[in-house]
Design a protein around this motif. Structure first.
Motif, PDB file in Angstrom:
ATOM      1  N   ALA A  43       0.830  -1.204   0.000  1.00  0.00           N
ATOM      2  CA  ALA A  43       0.000   0.000   0.000  1.00  0.00           C
ATOM      3  C   ALA A  43       0.865   1.255   0.000  1.00  0.00           C
ATOM      4  CB  ALA A  43      -0.925  -0.013   1.221  1.00  0.00           C
ATOM      5  N   VAL A  44       1.904   1.275   0.831  1.00  0.00           N
ATOM      6  CA  VAL A  44       2.807   2.433   0.881  1.00  0.00           C
ATOM      7  C   VAL A  44       3.474   2.654  -0.471  1.00  0.00           C
ATOM      8  CG1 VAL A  44       4.914   3.357   1.916  1.00  0.00           C
ATOM      9  CG2 VAL A  44       3.237   2.202   3.351  1.00  0.00           C
ATOM     10  N   ASP A  62       1.942   8.923  -6.226  1.00  0.00           N
ATOM     11  CA  ASP A  62       1.750  10.269  -5.689  1.00  0.00           C
ATOM     12  C   ASP A  62       0.276  10.567  -5.427  1.00  0.00           C
ATOM     13  OD1 ASP A  62       2.669  12.701  -4.746  1.00  0.00           O
ATOM     14  OD2 ASP A  62       2.550  13.687  -6.702  1.00  0.00           O
ATOM     15  N   LYS A  63      -0.405   9.616  -4.774  1.00  0.00           N
ATOM     16  CA  LYS A  63      -1.809   9.805  -4.461  1.00  0.00           C
ATOM     17  C   LYS A  63      -1.974  10.649  -3.194  1.00  0.00           C
ATOM     18  CE  LYS A  63      -3.493   7.128  -7.717  1.00  0.00           C
ATOM     19  NZ  LYS A  63      -4.318   7.691  -8.820  1.00  0.00           N
ATOM     20  N   PRO A  64      -2.879  11.616  -3.180  1.00  0.00           N
ATOM     21  CA  PRO A  64      -3.112  12.412  -1.969  1.00  0.00           C
ATOM     22  C   PRO A  64      -3.714  11.554  -0.869  1.00  0.00           C
ATOM     23  CG  PRO A  64      -4.762  12.914  -3.642  1.00  0.00           C
ATOM     24  CD  PRO A  64      -3.728  12.056  -4.308  1.00  0.00           C
ATOM     25  N   ALA A  79      -5.421   3.265   3.788  1.00  0.00           N
ATOM     26  CA  ALA A  79      -6.712   3.906   3.501  1.00  0.00           C
ATOM     27  C   ALA A  79      -6.707   4.540   2.119  1.00  0.00           C
ATOM     28  CB  ALA A  79      -7.009   4.962   4.572  1.00  0.00           C
ATOM     29  N   THR A  80      -5.610   5.184   1.768  1.00  0.00           N
ATOM     30  CA  THR A  80      -5.509   5.837   0.462  1.00  0.00           C
ATOM     31  C   THR A  80      -5.489   4.825  -0.664  1.00  0.00           C
ATOM     32  OG1 THR A  80      -4.313   7.689   1.462  1.00  0.00           O
ATOM     33  CG2 THR A  80      -4.123   7.421  -0.931  1.00  0.00           C
ATOM     34  N   ALA A  81      -4.782   3.718  -0.468  1.00  0.00           N
ATOM     35  CA  ALA A  81      -4.752   2.665  -1.486  1.00  0.00           C
ATOM     36  C   ALA A  81      -6.149   2.103  -1.718  1.00  0.00           C
ATOM     37  CB  ALA A  81      -3.794   1.554  -1.062  1.00  0.00           C
ATOM     38  N   LEU A 113      -6.815   0.930  -5.499  1.00  0.00           N
ATOM     39  CA  LEU A 113      -5.564   0.227  -5.770  1.00  0.00           C
ATOM     40  C   LEU A 113      -5.510  -1.113  -5.055  1.00  0.00           C
ATOM     41  CD1 LEU A 113      -3.150   3.276  -5.339  1.00  0.00           C
ATOM     42  CD2 LEU A 113      -4.130   2.381  -7.463  1.00  0.00           C
ATOM     43  N   MET A 114      -6.148  -1.209  -3.896  1.00  0.00           N
ATOM     44  CA  MET A 114      -6.212  -2.435  -3.122  1.00  0.00           C
ATOM     45  C   MET A 114      -7.601  -2.514  -2.500  1.00  0.00           C
ATOM     46  SD  MET A 114      -2.458  -2.380  -1.263  1.00  0.00           S
ATOM     47  CE  MET A 114      -2.570  -4.110  -0.756  1.00  0.00           C
TER      48      MET A 114
END
Length: 337
Positions: free
Chosen positions: A139-140, A147-149, A174-176, A181-182
């Motif tokens: 995820a990181v 470069d996702k916010p 959470a962003t992924a 993305l996941m």
């Protein structure tokens, strides 16, 4: 840092690279026919074939790819460097206690560090190069490489294993998820992310293909924790308006694992005031507290201010304190009401 030109070249390479061949006596080449254990119906088939052709992930001598095999953290670092065309630094010493300058992995880990996770125990950093890469690490890598916010971690509330995600990595997970993305899986009508699920060779190939196509900290506690390596220390932008008979200062909040606090700085003579040279009005350690009201008569710590006075011109700025670094932002000139 990903080189945009390199990404563009990589995408063109994916479109036009010829199929791999092996030399023979007639100078003809035998096409690469794939792996014994990877059918065309496999979800990562195209990614695996592409990664093979680019030399990023290789197969085994027996003709197998072993798509379900584990990927170590060091191996994943090398894959990131090769897939993103990151320049290898000249290093003689590693940032990590468990890697030395003679290890094959050191240069790859140092180069891919902005996209990876590490561990810290009693202020000493470790990479654990031979440990398996896991889903929260993925995820990181995805979020930072693309470069996702960062989005709110409340999206994790529906996951029954939310508490097992490393604290510093939750915003990235959470962003992924928020960017598709996941996702995770369901069991008995409950969602699970499985943050410590091992990254397989097939998943690594697909992850890197996705990146190409779209262009753990403990101080006194001996228990280790995962940390994320931020790219840089940012300044905070300051704005000032007159309000309630004084000056209302507001600045951009900082989100960083090494954040220590804000120093509200002022001067009557120095046009570029900063802490510690010019003292401070207030020290704020809560990262989400990003405003303060100052009125005539308020006292000041150090510098040339002493006490704020009406009709006096002041130069204000915000110095952000990080662990081992201070960064001062813009200066605003204003007259005290």
């Amino acid at each position: 840092m990903i080189r945009k030109i390199g990404i563009g070249l990589m995408i063109l390479t994916l479109l036009f690279i010829p199929v791999g061949f092996a030399d023979n006596d007639t100078n003809e080449r035998e096409p690469f026919k794939g792996f014994k254990d990877v059918e065309a119906s496999h979800y990562a088939y195209e990614a695996i074939m592409t990664m093979k052709e680019l030399g990023i992930i290789n197969g085994y001598d027996d003709g197998r790819f072993k798509p379900d095999g584990d990927v170590s953290r060091a191996e994943f670092a090398k894959m990131m460097v090769m897939a993103l065309r990151i320049d290898l630094p000249r290093v003689t010493k590693s940032s990590f206690e468990d890697l030395n300058g003679n290890s094959w992995a050191t240069r790859y880990v140092e180069a891919a560090k902005p996209y990876l996770t590490g561990y810290v125990t009693n202020s000493k950093y470790y990479f654990k190069p031979d440990a398996p890469a896991v889903r929260e690490d993925m995820a990181v890598a995805l979020v930072k490489a693309l470069d996702k916010p960062i989005v709110s971690s409340t999206i994790l509330d529906k996951y029954a294993d939310r508490s097992t995600i490393s604290e510093a990595l939750k915003p990235y997970v959470a962003t992924a998820i928020g960017n598709g993305l996941m996702q995770g899986s369901t069991n008995d009508s409950k969602w699970y992310f499985k943050p410590m699920g091992k990254l397989t060779r097939a998943e690594a190939a697909q992850l890197l293909m996705n990146v190409i196509q779209e262009e753990k900290i403990v101080f006194d506690d001996p228990v280790e924790e995962k940390v994320v390596f931020e790219d840089e220390f940012d300044a905070s932008n300051l704005t000032i308006v007159e309000k309630d008979g004084g000056l209302y200062l507001e600045w951009a909040p900082i989100s960083h694992s090494k954040f220590k606090g804000y120093k509200v700085v002022a001067s009557t003579s120095d046009t570029t005031p900063k802490y510690p040279e010019n003292g401070y009005y207030k020290y704020i350690t809560n990262a989400s507290t990003n405003s303060v009201l100052i009125k005539a008569g308020n006292s000041y710590n150090g510098g040339d201010v002493g006490t704020f006075k009406s009709d006096e011109t002041y130069y204000f700025s915000i110095t952000v304190l990080y662990d081992g670094e201070t960064v001062t932002g813009n200066v605003v000139t204003v007259v005290m009401p």
